[in-house]
Structures are given as C-alpha cells and as structure tokens.
Design an enzyme around this catalytic site. Structure first.
Site, PDB file in Angstrom:
ATOM      1  N   CYS A 130       0.864  -1.191   0.000  1.00  0.00           N
ATOM      2  CA  CYS A 130       0.000   0.000   0.000  1.00  0.00           C
ATOM      3  C   CYS A 130       0.896   1.236   0.000  1.00  0.00           C
ATOM      4  CB  CYS A 130      -0.900   0.028   1.228  1.00  0.00           C
ATOM      5  SG  CYS A 130      -1.683  -1.548   1.656  1.00  0.00           S
ATOM      6  N   HIS A 189       0.870   4.817  -1.964  1.00  0.00           N
ATOM      7  CA  HIS A 189       0.261   5.906  -1.181  1.00  0.00           C
ATOM      8  C   HIS A 189       1.246   6.648  -0.295  1.00  0.00           C
ATOM      9  CE1 HIS A 189      -3.896   5.047  -2.280  1.00  0.00           C
ATOM     10  NE2 HIS A 189      -3.667   3.767  -2.098  1.00  0.00           N
ATOM     11  N   CYS A 203      -8.499  -1.801  -3.921  1.00  0.00           N
ATOM     12  CA  CYS A 203      -7.064  -1.571  -4.137  1.00  0.00           C
ATOM     13  C   CYS A 203      -6.295  -2.883  -4.057  1.00  0.00           C
ATOM     14  CB  CYS A 203      -6.517  -0.592  -3.100  1.00  0.00           C
ATOM     15  SG  CYS A 203      -6.440   1.105  -3.712  1.00  0.00           S
ATOM     16  N   CYS A 214     -35.025   1.027  13.321  1.00  0.00           N
ATOM     17  CA  CYS A 214     -33.780   1.453  13.978  1.00  0.00           C
ATOM     18  C   CYS A 214     -34.062   2.660  14.872  1.00  0.00           C
ATOM     19  CB  CYS A 214     -32.732   1.859  12.943  1.00  0.00           C
ATOM     20  SG  CYS A 214     -32.469   0.687  11.603  1.00  0.00           S
ATOM     21  N   CYS A 219     -35.398   2.555  18.517  1.00  0.00           N
ATOM     22  CA  CYS A 219     -34.418   2.421  19.601  1.00  0.00           C
ATOM     23  C   CYS A 219     -33.465   3.608  19.610  1.00  0.00           C
ATOM     24  CB  CYS A 219     -33.641   1.118  19.467  1.00  0.00           C
ATOM     25  SG  CYS A 219     -34.581  -0.319  20.034  1.00  0.00           S
ATOM     26  N   HIS A 220     -32.862   3.903  18.447  1.00  0.00           N
ATOM     27  CA  HIS A 220     -31.730   4.834  18.448  1.00  0.00           C
ATOM     28  C   HIS A 220     -32.111   6.312  18.405  1.00  0.00           C
ATOM     29  CE1 HIS A 220     -28.651   1.816  18.627  1.00  0.00           C
ATOM     30  NE2 HIS A 220     -29.244   1.124  17.660  1.00  0.00           N
ATOM     31  N   ARG A 276     -21.844  -5.469  13.660  1.00  0.00           N
ATOM     32  CA  ARG A 276     -22.689  -4.834  14.687  1.00  0.00           C
ATOM     33  C   ARG A 276     -24.135  -4.714  14.175  1.00  0.00           C
ATOM     34  NH1 ARG A 276     -24.129  -3.814  19.899  1.00  0.00           N
ATOM     35  NH2 ARG A 276     -26.194  -4.118  19.025  1.00  0.00           N
ATOM     36  N   CYS A 322     -27.879  -6.037  15.625  1.00  0.00           N
ATOM     37  CA  CYS A 322     -29.125  -5.275  15.826  1.00  0.00           C
ATOM     38  C   CYS A 322     -30.283  -5.931  15.076  1.00  0.00           C
ATOM     39  CB  CYS A 322     -28.951  -3.816  15.404  1.00  0.00           C
ATOM     40  SG  CYS A 322     -28.079  -2.833  16.659  1.00  0.00           S
TER      41      CYS A 322
HETATM   42  C1  HEC Z   1     -34.340  -3.036  20.168  1.00  0.00           C
HETATM   43  C2  HEC Z   1     -33.551  -1.840  20.057  1.00  0.00           C
HETATM   44  C3  HEC Z   1     -32.632  -1.691  18.852  1.00  0.00           C
HETATM   45  C4  HEC Z   1     -32.980  -1.657  17.524  1.00  0.00           C
HETATM   46  C5  HEC Z   1     -34.362  -1.795  16.922  1.00  0.00           C
HETATM   47  C6  HEC Z   1     -31.764  -1.421  16.802  1.00  0.00           C
HETATM   48  N1  HEC Z   1     -30.702  -1.337  17.656  1.00  0.00           N
HETATM   49 FE1  HEC Z   1     -28.824  -0.757  17.194  1.00  0.00          FE
HETATM   50  N2  HEC Z   1     -28.257  -1.056  19.100  1.00  0.00           N
HETATM   51  C7  HEC Z   1     -29.078  -1.367  20.147  1.00  0.00           C
HETATM   52  C8  HEC Z   1     -28.305  -1.478  21.367  1.00  0.00           C
HETATM   53  C9  HEC Z   1     -28.854  -1.796  22.739  1.00  0.00           C
HETATM   54  C10 HEC Z   1     -26.973  -1.226  20.997  1.00  0.00           C
HETATM   55  C11 HEC Z   1     -25.736  -1.222  21.905  1.00  0.00           C
HETATM   56  C12 HEC Z   1     -25.650   0.118  22.603  1.00  0.00           C
HETATM   57  C13 HEC Z   1     -25.394   1.239  21.642  1.00  0.00           C
HETATM   58  O1  HEC Z   1     -24.239   1.409  21.215  1.00  0.00           O
HETATM   59  O2  HEC Z   1     -26.363   1.918  21.225  1.00  0.00           O
HETATM   60  C14 HEC Z   1     -26.986  -0.931  19.578  1.00  0.00           C
HETATM   61  C15 HEC Z   1     -25.858  -0.564  18.857  1.00  0.00           C
HETATM   62  C16 HEC Z   1     -25.892  -0.069  17.567  1.00  0.00           C
HETATM   63  C17 HEC Z   1     -24.762   0.499  16.888  1.00  0.00           C
HETATM   64  C18 HEC Z   1     -23.354   0.646  17.426  1.00  0.00           C
HETATM   65  C19 HEC Z   1     -23.125   2.022  18.018  1.00  0.00           C
HETATM   66  C20 HEC Z   1     -21.759   2.140  18.617  1.00  0.00           C
HETATM   67  O3  HEC Z   1     -21.223   3.255  18.658  1.00  0.00           O
HETATM   68  O4  HEC Z   1     -21.188   1.124  19.032  1.00  0.00           O
HETATM   69  C21 HEC Z   1     -25.192   0.858  15.647  1.00  0.00           C
HETATM   70  C22 HEC Z   1     -24.363   1.495  14.557  1.00  0.00           C
HETATM   71  C23 HEC Z   1     -26.592   0.515  15.551  1.00  0.00           C
HETATM   72  N3  HEC Z   1     -26.977  -0.057  16.742  1.00  0.00           N
HETATM   73  C24 HEC Z   1     -27.378   0.709  14.452  1.00  0.00           C
HETATM   74  C25 HEC Z   1     -28.671   0.195  14.331  1.00  0.00           C
HETATM   75  C26 HEC Z   1     -29.423   0.202  13.106  1.00  0.00           C
HETATM   76  C27 HEC Z   1     -28.945   0.826  11.803  1.00  0.00           C
HETATM   77  C28 HEC Z   1     -30.621  -0.380  13.364  1.00  0.00           C
HETATM   78  C29 HEC Z   1     -31.739  -0.709  12.399  1.00  0.00           C
HETATM   79  C30 HEC Z   1     -31.408  -1.726  11.405  1.00  0.00           C
HETATM   80  C31 HEC Z   1     -30.613  -0.742  14.765  1.00  0.00           C
HETATM   81  N4  HEC Z   1     -29.410  -0.405  15.303  1.00  0.00           N
HETATM   82  C32 HEC Z   1     -31.680  -1.312  15.436  1.00  0.00           C
HETATM   83  C33 HEC Z   1     -30.435  -1.519  20.081  1.00  0.00           C
HETATM   84  C34 HEC Z   1     -31.191  -1.503  18.911  1.00  0.00           C
HETATM   85  C1  HEC Z   2      -0.588   0.348  -7.525  1.00  0.00           C
HETATM   86  C2  HEC Z   2      -0.910   1.475  -6.662  1.00  0.00           C
HETATM   87  C3  HEC Z   2      -1.792   1.240  -5.445  1.00  0.00           C
HETATM   88  C4  HEC Z   2      -1.625   0.287  -4.476  1.00  0.00           C
HETATM   89  C5  HEC Z   2      -0.591  -0.808  -4.366  1.00  0.00           C
HETATM   90  C6  HEC Z   2      -2.651   0.545  -3.509  1.00  0.00           C
HETATM   91  N1  HEC Z   2      -3.424   1.588  -3.896  1.00  0.00           N
HETATM   92 FE1  HEC Z   2      -4.940   2.439  -2.836  1.00  0.00          FE
HETATM   93  N2  HEC Z   2      -5.319   3.703  -4.365  1.00  0.00           N
HETATM   94  C7  HEC Z   2      -4.585   3.793  -5.515  1.00  0.00           C
HETATM   95  C8  HEC Z   2      -5.175   4.790  -6.387  1.00  0.00           C
HETATM   96  C9  HEC Z   2      -4.692   5.182  -7.768  1.00  0.00           C
HETATM   97  C10 HEC Z   2      -6.311   5.291  -5.688  1.00  0.00           C
HETATM   98  C11 HEC Z   2      -7.314   6.332  -6.169  1.00  0.00           C
HETATM   99  C12 HEC Z   2      -8.353   5.597  -6.950  1.00  0.00           C
HETATM  100  C13 HEC Z   2      -9.576   6.407  -7.274  1.00  0.00           C
HETATM  101  O1  HEC Z   2      -9.746   7.474  -6.690  1.00  0.00           O
HETATM  102  O2  HEC Z   2     -10.356   5.925  -8.104  1.00  0.00           O
HETATM  103  C14 HEC Z   2      -6.357   4.596  -4.418  1.00  0.00           C
HETATM  104  C15 HEC Z   2      -7.285   4.836  -3.447  1.00  0.00           C
HETATM  105  C16 HEC Z   2      -7.276   4.294  -2.173  1.00  0.00           C
HETATM  106  C17 HEC Z   2      -8.138   4.675  -1.092  1.00  0.00           C
HETATM  107  C18 HEC Z   2      -9.220   5.746  -1.133  1.00  0.00           C
HETATM  108  C19 HEC Z   2      -8.555   7.085  -0.872  1.00  0.00           C
HETATM  109  C20 HEC Z   2      -9.514   8.247  -0.940  1.00  0.00           C
HETATM  110  O3  HEC Z   2      -9.019   9.376  -0.802  1.00  0.00           O
HETATM  111  O4  HEC Z   2     -10.722   8.064  -1.145  1.00  0.00           O
HETATM  112  C21 HEC Z   2      -7.798   3.917  -0.014  1.00  0.00           C
HETATM  113  C22 HEC Z   2      -8.436   3.940   1.371  1.00  0.00           C
HETATM  114  C23 HEC Z   2      -6.727   3.043  -0.436  1.00  0.00           C
HETATM  115  N3  HEC Z   2      -6.427   3.311  -1.743  1.00  0.00           N
HETATM  116  C24 HEC Z   2      -6.134   2.112   0.377  1.00  0.00           C
HETATM  117  C25 HEC Z   2      -5.155   1.222  -0.076  1.00  0.00           C
HETATM  118  C26 HEC Z   2      -4.651   0.134   0.735  1.00  0.00           C
HETATM  119  C27 HEC Z   2      -5.059  -0.162   2.161  1.00  0.00           C
HETATM  120  C28 HEC Z   2      -3.737  -0.513  -0.046  1.00  0.00           C
HETATM  121  C29 HEC Z   2      -2.950  -1.762   0.314  1.00  0.00           C
HETATM  122  C30 HEC Z   2      -3.771  -2.934   0.637  1.00  0.00           C
HETATM  123  C31 HEC Z   2      -3.673   0.164  -1.310  1.00  0.00           C
HETATM  124  N4  HEC Z   2      -4.550   1.210  -1.303  1.00  0.00           N
HETATM  125  C32 HEC Z   2      -2.838  -0.194  -2.350  1.00  0.00           C
HETATM  126  C33 HEC Z   2      -3.440   3.091  -5.810  1.00  0.00           C
HETATM  127  C34 HEC Z   2      -2.939   2.045  -5.072  1.00  0.00           C
END
Ligand code: HEC
Ligand code: HEC
Length: 243
Positions: free
Chosen positions: A60, A64, A96, A159, A162-163, A200, A204
C-alpha cells in the site's frame, strides 16, 4: 423475551434529541479506556494494519506513501466510486487489494481487512464526519434512510425506535446510543476481538428477530451511508471500544 423487551420500551417517552457522539453513551471507564491506546486492545489491530500497509513489494505504501496520507479519508466514506458502486472503507481497500495490488481479496471480517481498515480509519480519529450525499450518492442515501425508518422483524421495530426514541435508556445492560457507525471497526468485549460495523448491524437485526443481511450487502452499505450522514460533524472514534 419479547414481553420483557416491550415492557422495557413501552413507557418511554419519545423525545426529539439532537444526535450525540457514541462515546457520550459509554460508561466513564470505557470512554477513558477508548481514549488511552495503552489500555485499548483495538490498538493491536491498528499496529498490525500499519505493518500490512508497509509489507511486500507492491505494498500500500509503495503507491500511497506513509499511512498518514490517509488522514481524513474515513470522514468521506461510504462513497460512490467512479464505476457507480457504493464503497465503504473496507470495500475501497479490497478494491485496491485486487485491482492495484493484483492480489486475492482479504475477505470481509478477515483479521487483515479489519486491521487495515482500523489503521486507515485511525488516521481520521477525532476528525468530523462529512460524507458527500449529493450526485450519485443521493439515491443510496434515500435507500438507507428508508431502511432505517422501516419497522422490522418479529419485534416490529425500526432502527429509530431504539436509536432516536429511546437513546439514553438502558436495554439489556447497554445504554442505547444514537446508533452511529463512527467507532467501527471496534473492539467489542462481547466479541473478544475486533469487528466491523456490518457485524454490529447484524447483531441489531438479530435483536429484533429480523433478516440479517450479509456483511458488505447493499442493505447495510446504504444504511452505513445514512448513519454516516446522521453523524455529520461528529468525530471519528475508530477504533472504538464497546461492551
Ligand atoms: C431493540 C432496540 C434496537 C434496535 C431496533 C436497533 N438497535 Fe442498534 N443497538 C441497540 C443497542 C442496545 C446497541 C448497543 C448500545 C449502543 O451502542 O447503542 C446498539 C448498537 C448499535 C450500533 C453501534 C453504536 C456504537 O457506537 O457502538 C449501531 C451502529 C446501531 N446499533 C445501528 C442500528 C441500526 C442501523 C438499526 C436498524 C437496522 C438498529 N441499530 C436497530 C439496540 C437496537
Ligand atoms: C498500484 C498502486 C496502489 C496500491 C498498491 C494501492 N493503492 Fe490504494 N489507491 C490507488 C489509487 C490510484 C487510488 C485512487 C483511486 C480512485 O480514486 O479511483 C487509491 C485509493 C485508495 C483509497 C481511497 C482514498 C480516498 O481518498 O478516497 C484507499 C483507502 C486506499 N487506496 C487504500 C489502499 C490500501 C489499504 C492498499 C494496500 C492494501 C492500497 N490502497 C494499495 C493506488 C494504489
């Protein structure tokens, strides 16, 4: 279990709150630990990710430069790629890996991809989220928003029920946050390891007995975009630390 959950949620008043960073819902001890790399096991993955970044001939780094070049990148993802696909950070790295490194994909939820994603996201730690949602992203955002508002599963809860409606309340030992994705990949004590946002989200979905979509699925990608937009202005917390 169903009765218990409904009892827990029923009497809670719906209050329109402004969205707050996830860390504000953590216990003081966990929050302090999240801020302290020496006590945060997620940093092992960051270190490993930085090692992978430098490894090999077509590393990478060979394209980069130092990983600090990734500063700010995580604040802009998920994003629409030139071919129209919606990519989150994992998807962008995999692309990449395959197209630029000419190697086999790491695979979603592999330790290598979690490590690289954590290492790249960490470069944006503390920076404000600002995903572009105009142009090609607009339709994806709408899809994710619709998913967020839809009642799902046997418990028939969206979602937001709850959230939004119950943020700050306790559920099964957790304090319900605003459900932002800013802390992922996160080290979760329950997982005893690092996990992606989609892992995660599957938890949920299971929690309301709804369909669990595959890691990297369109459903969770569009949802991730909506969550990132909800989090605009909030700091990137990755690698997060969670119960
Ligand atoms: C029954 C309640 C409930 C529902 C419905 C639910 N979640 Fe959660 N979710 C939780 C609980 C509890 C946690 C753990 C505590 C926290 O980080 O909010 C959690 C955690 C998360 C987290 C992690 C936040 C963090 O910072 O770690 C994300 C992202 C999330 N939920 C997204 C969603 C999404 C998108 C949906 C809908 C598809 C959804 N949840 C539905 C209860 C719920
Ligand atoms: C041969 C060259 C090359 C290698 C090796 C390479 N990349 Fe990239 N990478 C690129 C180019 C070129 C872009 C921009 C592509 C675009 O914007 O369409 C890019 C874009 C990205 C982006 C998005 C950057 C942005 O600003 O949005 C990430 C994240 C990334 N590369 C991670 C990696 C990681 C992790 C690796 C190793 C596993 C890796 N690249 C290996 C050439 C490379």
């Amino acid at each position: 279990m169903r009765r218990w959950l409904l009892l827990a949620l029923w009497p809670l008043a719906v209050s329109a709150q402004e969205v707050r960073p996830s860390r504000e819902f953590l216990s003081p001890a966990l929050r302090a630990q999240q801020e302290d790399p020496s006590r945060h096991p997620g940093w092992l993955w960051v270190d490993e990710g930085e090692a992978i970044w430098r490894r090999g001939e077509r590393s990478c780094q060979s394209c980069h430069g130092d990983i600090s070049a990734m500063r700010g990148v995580a604040t802009r993802y998920p994003a629409v790629a030139s071919d129209g696909a919606l990519l989150n950070l994992e998807g962008r790295i995999e692309r990449c890996r395959v197209e630029n490194q000419g190697a086999a994909p790491f695979g979603y939820e592999s330790e290598a991809l979690l490590s690289l994603t954590a290492a790249v996201a960490r470069q944006s730690r503390g920076m404000a989220m600002s995903v572009p949602v105009d142009g090609a992203a607009a339709a994806f955002l709408e899809e994710g928003h619709a998913f967020y508002e839809t009642r799902q599963g046997q418990l028939n809860l969206s979602c937001g029920q709850c959230h939004d409606a119950n943020a700050g309340r306790r559920l099964r030992g957790d304090v319900i946050s605003h459900g932002l994705g800013t802390g992922y990949p996160a080290y979760r004590l329950e997982w005893n390891g690092m996990g992606s946002l989609h892992r995660r989200l599957r938890a949920c979905s299971l929690g309301v007995r709804a369909t669990q979509f595959p890691l990297g699925s369109r459903e969770y990608l569009t949802l991730e975009l909506y969550l990132a937009h909800r989090a605009r202005g909030m700091p990137v917390e990755a690698p997060g630390l969670r119960r």
